[in-house]
Design a protein around this motif. Structure first.
Motif, PDB file in Angstrom:
ATOM      1  N   ARG A  34      19.191  17.862  -1.490  1.00 17.20           N
ATOM      2  CA  ARG A  34      19.494  17.927  -0.050  1.00 17.20           C
ATOM      3  C   ARG A  34      19.562  19.383   0.391  1.00 17.20           C
ATOM      4  O   ARG A  34      20.156  20.226  -0.283  1.00 17.20           O
ATOM      5  CB  ARG A  34      20.830  17.248   0.268  1.00 17.20           C
ATOM      6  N   GLU A  35      18.976  19.680   1.552  1.00 19.05           N
ATOM      7  CA  GLU A  35      18.988  21.026   2.114  1.00 19.05           C
ATOM      8  C   GLU A  35      19.722  21.029   3.452  1.00 19.05           C
ATOM      9  O   GLU A  35      19.558  20.105   4.264  1.00 19.05           O
ATOM     10  CB  GLU A  35      17.561  21.540   2.335  1.00 19.05           C
ATOM     11  N   PHE A  36      20.508  22.088   3.676  1.00 22.52           N
ATOM     12  CA  PHE A  36      21.186  22.299   4.955  1.00 22.52           C
ATOM     13  C   PHE A  36      21.073  23.785   5.296  1.00 22.52           C
ATOM     14  O   PHE A  36      21.232  24.635   4.423  1.00 22.52           O
ATOM     15  CB  PHE A  36      22.655  21.881   4.887  1.00 22.52           C
ATOM     16  N   THR A  37      20.810  24.081   6.576  1.00 26.52           N
ATOM     17  CA  THR A  37      20.583  25.459   7.004  1.00 26.52           C
ATOM     18  C   THR A  37      21.345  25.746   8.289  1.00 26.52           C
ATOM     19  O   THR A  37      21.369  24.918   9.208  1.00 26.52           O
ATOM     20  CB  THR A  37      19.085  25.727   7.231  1.00 26.52           C
ATOM     21  N   HIS A  38      21.976  26.938   8.337  1.00 29.08           N
ATOM     22  CA  HIS A  38      22.636  27.399   9.556  1.00 29.08           C
ATOM     23  C   HIS A  38      22.366  28.879   9.723  1.00 29.08           C
ATOM     24  O   HIS A  38      22.284  29.628   8.752  1.00 29.08           O
ATOM     25  CB  HIS A  38      24.146  27.158   9.488  1.00 29.08           C
ATOM     26  N   THR A  39      22.239  29.302  10.982  1.00 27.20           N
ATOM     27  CA  THR A  39      22.101  30.731  11.242  1.00 27.20           C
ATOM     28  C   THR A  39      23.471  31.393  11.106  1.00 27.20           C
ATOM     29  O   THR A  39      24.518  30.732  11.240  1.00 27.20           O
ATOM     30  CB  THR A  39      21.558  31.004  12.649  1.00 27.20           C
ATOM     31  N   LEU A  40      23.447  32.692  10.861  1.00 27.38           N
ATOM     32  CA  LEU A  40      24.700  33.434  10.815  1.00 27.38           C
ATOM     33  C   LEU A  40      25.403  33.348  12.167  1.00 27.38           C
ATOM     34  O   LEU A  40      26.634  33.247  12.233  1.00 27.38           O
ATOM     35  CB  LEU A  40      24.445  34.890  10.437  1.00 27.38           C
ATOM     36  N   GLY A  41      24.630  33.373  13.247  1.00 21.96           N
ATOM     37  CA  GLY A  41      25.217  33.253  14.581  1.00 21.96           C
ATOM     38  C   GLY A  41      26.014  31.969  14.741  1.00 21.96           C
ATOM     39  O   GLY A  41      27.096  31.962  15.345  1.00 21.96           O
ATOM     40  N   GLU A  42      25.485  30.847  14.241  1.00 28.90           N
ATOM     41  CA  GLU A  42      26.227  29.585  14.291  1.00 28.90           C
ATOM     42  C   GLU A  42      27.540  29.691  13.527  1.00 28.90           C
ATOM     43  O   GLU A  42      28.595  29.240  14.003  1.00 28.90           O
ATOM     44  CB  GLU A  42      25.391  28.460  13.673  1.00 28.90           C
ATOM     45  N   LEU A  43      27.489  30.266  12.329  1.00 28.95           N
ATOM     46  CA  LEU A  43      28.682  30.334  11.484  1.00 28.95           C
ATOM     47  C   LEU A  43      29.693  31.338  12.001  1.00 28.95           C
ATOM     48  O   LEU A  43      30.893  31.219  11.704  1.00 28.95           O
ATOM     49  CB  LEU A  43      28.284  30.647  10.035  1.00 28.95           C
ATOM     50  N   LEU A  44      29.264  32.334  12.778  1.00 27.10           N
ATOM     51  CA  LEU A  44      30.222  33.217  13.427  1.00 27.10           C
ATOM     52  C   LEU A  44      31.031  32.476  14.492  1.00 27.10           C
ATOM     53  O   LEU A  44      32.149  32.876  14.830  1.00 27.10           O
ATOM     54  CB  LEU A  44      29.499  34.411  14.059  1.00 27.10           C
ATOM     55  N   GLN A  45      30.479  31.396  15.018  1.00 27.38           N
ATOM     56  CA  GLN A  45      31.182  30.591  16.019  1.00 27.38           C
ATOM     57  C   GLN A  45      32.121  29.572  15.394  1.00 27.38           C
ATOM     58  O   GLN A  45      33.072  29.123  16.034  1.00 27.38           O
ATOM     59  CB  GLN A  45      30.167  29.870  16.923  1.00 27.38           C
ATOM     60  N   GLY A  46      31.860  29.184  14.140  1.00 25.66           N
ATOM     61  CA  GLY A  46      32.729  28.208  13.492  1.00 25.66           C
ATOM     62  C   GLY A  46      32.080  27.585  12.273  1.00 25.66           C
ATOM     63  O   GLY A  46      30.892  27.786  11.994  1.00 25.66           O
ATOM     64  N   SER A  47      32.861  26.809  11.533  1.00 25.68           N
ATOM     65  CA  SER A  47      32.401  26.197  10.278  1.00 25.68           C
ATOM     66  C   SER A  47      31.506  24.997  10.550  1.00 25.68           C
ATOM     67  O   SER A  47      31.532  24.398  11.630  1.00 25.68           O
ATOM     68  CB  SER A  47      33.609  25.785   9.437  1.00 25.68           C
ATOM     69  N   ARG A  48      30.720  24.629   9.546  1.00 27.40           N
ATOM     70  CA  ARG A  48      29.819  23.480   9.610  1.00 27.40           C
ATOM     71  C   ARG A  48      29.911  22.704   8.287  1.00 27.40           C
ATOM     72  O   ARG A  48      29.919  23.314   7.218  1.00 27.40           O
ATOM     73  CB  ARG A  48      28.357  23.916   9.843  1.00 27.40           C
ATOM     74  N   SER A  49      29.986  21.377   8.377  1.00 30.11           N
ATOM     75  CA  SER A  49      30.115  20.564   7.163  1.00 30.11           C
ATOM     76  C   SER A  49      29.074  19.455   7.138  1.00 30.11           C
ATOM     77  O   SER A  49      28.577  19.020   8.187  1.00 30.11           O
ATOM     78  CB  SER A  49      31.525  19.966   7.056  1.00 30.11           C
ATOM     79  N   HIS A  50      28.781  18.978   5.901  1.00 32.36           N
ATOM     80  CA  HIS A  50      27.763  17.952   5.714  1.00 32.36           C
ATOM     81  C   HIS A  50      28.148  17.056   4.542  1.00 32.36           C
ATOM     82  O   HIS A  50      28.509  17.548   3.464  1.00 32.36           O
ATOM     83  CB  HIS A  50      26.395  18.582   5.403  1.00 32.36           C
ATOM     84  N   PHE A  51      28.063  15.737   4.749  1.00 35.37           N
ATOM     85  CA  PHE A  51      28.148  14.802   3.627  1.00 35.37           C
ATOM     86  C   PHE A  51      26.795  14.733   2.944  1.00 35.37           C
ATOM     87  O   PHE A  51      25.751  14.753   3.598  1.00 35.37           O
ATOM     88  CB  PHE A  51      28.544  13.402   4.106  1.00 35.37           C
ATOM     89  N   MET A  52      26.813  14.618   1.625  1.00 28.70           N
ATOM     90  CA  MET A  52      25.562  14.555   0.870  1.00 28.70           C
ATOM     91  C   MET A  52      24.920  13.175   0.938  1.00 28.70           C
ATOM     92  O   MET A  52      23.698  13.043   0.975  1.00 28.70           O
ATOM     93  CB  MET A  52      25.823  14.938  -0.581  1.00 28.70           C
ATOM     94  N   ASN A  53      25.740  12.131   0.966  1.00 28.79           N
ATOM     95  CA  ASN A  53      25.205  10.755   0.948  1.00 28.79           C
ATOM     96  C   ASN A  53      26.000   9.845   1.878  1.00 28.79           C
ATOM     97  O   ASN A  53      26.367   8.738   1.521  1.00 28.79           O
ATOM     98  CB  ASN A  53      25.253  10.196  -0.479  1.00 28.79           C
ATOM     99  N   GLY A  54      26.267  10.319   3.080  1.00 31.80           N
ATOM    100  CA  GLY A  54      27.004   9.517   4.037  1.00 31.80           C
ATOM    101  C   GLY A  54      28.502   9.691   3.896  1.00 31.80           C
ATOM    102  O   GLY A  54      29.009  10.349   2.982  1.00 31.80           O
TER     103      GLY A  54
END
Length: 442
Positions: free
Chosen positions: A365-385
């Motif tokens: 599984r791949e997930f991508t965020h820009t540094l600009g997005e992460l400067l605004q706040g955290s981001r999370s992802h479930f791997m399988n729901g």
């Protein structure tokens, strides 16, 4: 001595010590990775202690008590350090009456057992050995006029030295040589951290932490670099805060296009009673990765309990690092309760433009965020729901929020000898403390 500990030392004398010495020395590499022989002795009267040896072939002494152990080690290059010192006196809490600064130049203030800075604050003692109390704390010892360095160590019985969040020691040494490390320990030039490698540069006039100087004009300098947003930095004098330097409640994104940041990426939150094996990499497409700091944990228990199922400790690894990619191999278990984390993590120290991408590629599984997005706040992802294992890209922390520098002059001696030290709290509840500097009135 505690009965079961006496039995354990008997087994060591029947051949286990030689095997331990051989294994320890196999991994010793001067200038790269140092190993020291050590062991723990329990005592109701004097408190538990850890002996640390300079000599790689040191013998195991015969002893019946902590004072007897110290007597056996006189003349040898060995330290005897109190461990989880904040417990009740007479019940394995530290007995300051047996303190002697030559064999005990430093004490353990923090471990998985809790924090013994004083009898208040974070990391209370929750083990069934009992509560934290005042007479076993470092502030009590400092108020008695004792001089010692402050360190942390894990007491991680799952076999994972340096387990993240369980206590670490930092040393001010010119090189990673046996002599340099030993001299730093002997001279109290050390700091204590809970997990994050918080760097504390603390000086008074020309003195460094661990030193004793004389003078009524005290020019205090503090420079702290954390691994996340600093909540506050305290300068402590004789047990009282004389200055508090606050960090931001929420980090402000810098205006520059290219930004130095620290980004912590965490892996875990499993629900099933089995390990998740994380294989893959973190990468950026623009800029440079300066360093990758591991935040790896062992299995989440303090001591083995009879009839209790425990996870086998797995070894987590940073397999390779380039200026654009870090390859990782990790194992996360479920968090044992809602207050005890078991996630694995690394911290990326990067300089990159806001539109640069930070990408995770693990287990297909791949997930991508820009540094600009992460400067605004955290981001999370479930791997399988929902309720499966997850990845958390923490908020990117710009340099302005994890560094603090401050100058202060104190011209008011309070005692014949005043002690000062620095304590640092991050917003992620990670802590760091310098060893004290003592200043005598002139």
């Amino acid at each position: 001595m505690i009965d079961y500990h006496t039995g354990a030392f008997r087994r060591l004398r029947q051949g286990g010590w030689e095997q331990y010495v051989a294994t320890t020395n196999t991994y010793n590499r001067e200038g790269e990775f140092l190993t020291f022989l050590g062991y723990e002795c329990h005592s109701m009267e004097h408190g538990d202690h850890v002996a640390l040896h300079y000599d790689p072939d040191a013998p195991l002494p015969e002893c019946e008590s902590i004072p007897h152990l110290k007597e056996q080690l006189k003349g040898r290059k060995a330290f005897v350090t109190p461990h989880h010192m904040g417990y009740t006196g007479g019940y394995r809490g530290y007995n300051w009456g047996c303190f002697e600064p030559t064999q005990t130049p430093f004490v353990e203030m923090y471990s998985r057992h809790g924090l013994a800075e004083n009898d208040q604050g974070d990391y209370n003692y929750l083990h069934d050995m009992g509560p934290r109390q005042w007479e076993g704390t470092i502030q009590y010892g400092l108020d008695q006029g004792h001089k010692f360095g402050i360190m942390g160590s894990t007491d991680q019985h799952a076999g994972y030295p340096g387990s993240y969040g369980d206590g670490r020691i930092g040393l001010l040494a010119p090189s990673l040589s046996r002599d340099a490390i030993w001299n730093a320990l002997a001279n109290r030039q050390m700091c204590c951290v809970t997990g994050d490698k918080i760097r504390i540069d603390f000086r008074i006039n020309d003195a460094y932490m661990g030193d004793t100087i004389r003078g009524n004009s005290r020019r205090i300098y503090v420079n702290v670099e954390g691994e996340s947003c600093i909540d506050y930095v305290d300068i402590v004098k004789n047990g009282q805060t004389v200055a508090r330097l606050s960090g931001p409640l929420t980090p402000a994104a810098p205006e520059e296009e290219k930004v130095r940041c620290k980004v912590k990426v965490e892996f875990g939150w499993n629900r099933e009673e089995k390990y998740v094996h994380w294989q893959g990499d973190l990468s950026i497409d623009k800029g440079v990765i300066h360093s990758v700091t591991p935040c790896f944990r062992g299995a989440a228990y303090t001591s083995p309990q009879e009839n209790e199922t425990q996870f086998e400790t797995k070894v987590n690894r940073i397999l390779s690092v380039t200026d654009r990619k870090a390859e990782l191999d990790m194992y996360s278990s479920k968090n044992p309760n809602t207050l005890t984390p078991a996630m694995q993590a690394v911290i990326l120290d990067v300089t990159m433009p806001r539109d640069g991408n930070i990408r995770s590629d693990f287990n297909g599984r791949e997930f991508t965020h820009t540094l600009g997005e992460l400067l605004q706040g955290s981001r999370s992802h479930f791997m399988n729901g929902w309720l499966s294992e997850a990845i958390l890209f923490n908020r990117a922390m710009p340099e302005s929020c994890f560094t603090i520098e401050h100058y202060l002059e104190d011209t008011q001696p309070q005692k014949e000898t005043d002690y000062y030290y620095v304590r640092v709290r991050q917003r992620n509840e990670q802590w760091g403390w310098s060893s004290p500097i003592w200043v005598e009135k002139s």
